[in-house]
Design an enzyme around this catalytic site. Structure first.
Site, PDB file in Angstrom:
ATOM      1  CB  THR A   1      34.852 -27.892  65.510  1.00  0.00           C
ATOM      2  OG1 THR A   1      34.562 -27.874  66.897  1.00  0.00           O
ATOM      3  CG2 THR A   1      34.895 -26.482  65.014  1.00  0.00           C
TER       4      THR A   1
ATOM      5  CG  ASP B   1      36.876 -23.755  70.585  1.00  0.00           C
ATOM      6  OD1 ASP B   1      35.982 -24.565  70.899  1.00  0.00           O
ATOM      7  OD2 ASP B   1      37.586 -23.887  69.564  1.00  0.00           O
TER       8      ASP B   1
HETATM    9  N1  GLY Z   1      35.348 -26.880  69.887  1.00  0.00           N
HETATM   10  C1  GLY Z   1      33.954 -26.884  69.878  1.00  0.00           C
HETATM   11  C2  GLY Z   1      33.336 -26.596  71.170  1.00  0.00           C
HETATM   12  O1  GLY Z   1      33.827 -26.968  72.208  1.00  0.00           O
HETATM   13  O2  GLY Z   1      32.308 -25.978  71.174  1.00  0.00           O
END
Ligand code: GLY
Length: 300
Positions: A164, A195
């Site tokens: 991310t 998330d």
């Molecule tokens: N933190 C990125 C995802 O799991 O989509």
């Protein structure tokens, strides 16, 4: 007139980082560009959106160009921005746009909604003037091919590889904001939402501070990690708030990373994963993860 010290902290994903120099270079560019806007009196939300946009355009990071693919071979992307007044805009499972974070910003500024998904998010993007763009790279295709060689034996394929990009800033008026953008996890089911675009999970901001999370989305959502850390900042500095939350995540064996800033402009960062790419700029100086000794510092 009151003037707060400005600052910005960014991350480029948690996990195992195979190309730290490329991550550091991309972070350095995003951090300096966001900080430059803050110096020019931009609001914190403008600075974080700009920093994340640059990381979306850099295929080193798992967001925008270079996003990971679903089992169906599509890049379904999530992004969100939030400021301390509770203004929030997000998109999830959006496809065919260059910069999901810019669409999320338009959701925040131009609509009464918080989150648009899938086809509706794409339609909104087109109406807002975002042209069709293919974010799928050869590297993402190769990662999906690798995944299919060993998809796991569960009812659904075992999803693999994550990352991310995110930014948190404080502007000269002491206002904080956070933005996060993700290309998800290789081999996830179509329609899976992570998330990053969920309020209080990967992205959260309030009067006491703001955070952007990275790592395994499902675990971040279960913990509502973003909100958890910002709540802690009501009574403690960002570094302590993040350290406590990371200790708890470690106890729960969760793969997560967090960067944040509190309302006084002090930074916090931490991860349970082997690595996290992060960096920040305060008082005109940049600090990057691969320049800090010992190399694998886990919290700060
Ligand atoms: N933190 C990125 C995802 O799991 O989509």
């Amino acid at each position: 007139m009151f003037s707060s010290p400005i600052g910005i902290i960014c991350h480029g994903g948690a996990g195992t980082i195979k190309d730290p120099a490329a991550h550091a270079a991309g972070l350095d560019e995003a951090i300096r560009a966001g900080y430059q806007l803050l110096r020019q009196s931009a609001e914190a939300d403008k600075a974080v959106v700009h920093a994340v946009r640059l990381m979306e355009d850099n295929p080193v990071f798992n967001c925008g160009t270079g996003s990971k693919l679903t089992v169906g071979g599509r890049a379904e992307m999530d992004a969100a921005v939030m400021n301390q007044d509770g203004r929030f805009g997000g998109v999830c499972c959006i496809t065919g746009v260059k910069n999901p974070i810019l669409v999320a910003e338009r959701v925040m500024r131009d609509t009464d909604h918080l989150l648009l998904s899938g086809e509706g998010a794409v339609r909104f993007a087109r109406q807002a003037g975002f042209e069709e763009f293919d974010t799928v790279t050869d590297r993402a295709r190769a990662q999906l091919e690798e995944f299919f060689k060993d998809p796991g034996s569960g009812r659904f394929p075992k999803s693999a590889g994550r990352g991310t990009a995110g930014a948190v800033a404080i502007d000269r008026h002491g206002r904080v904001a956070a933005a996060t953008s993700s290309g998800g996890i290789t081999g996830r089911l179509p329609g899976r939402v992570g998330d990053s675009a969920l309020l209080g999970c990967g992205t959260f901001a309030g009067p006491s501070g703001a955070v952007s999370c990275t790592g395994h989305g499902e675990e971040i959502m279960r913990a509502m990690l973003g909100r958890e850390v910002v709540e802690k900042m009501r009574t403690m500095p960002a570094a302590v708030a993040v350290t406590l939350a990371i200790s708890e995540s470690k106890r729960r064996k969760q793969d997560v990373g967090v960067v944040g800033l509190d309302a006084r402009g002090t930074v916090g960062f931490g991860h349970t994963t082997p690595d996290m790419a992060w960096g920040y700029m305060v008082a005109d100086r940049v600090f990057l993860f691969n320049e800090v000794k010992p190399k694998r510092r886990v919290t700060g």
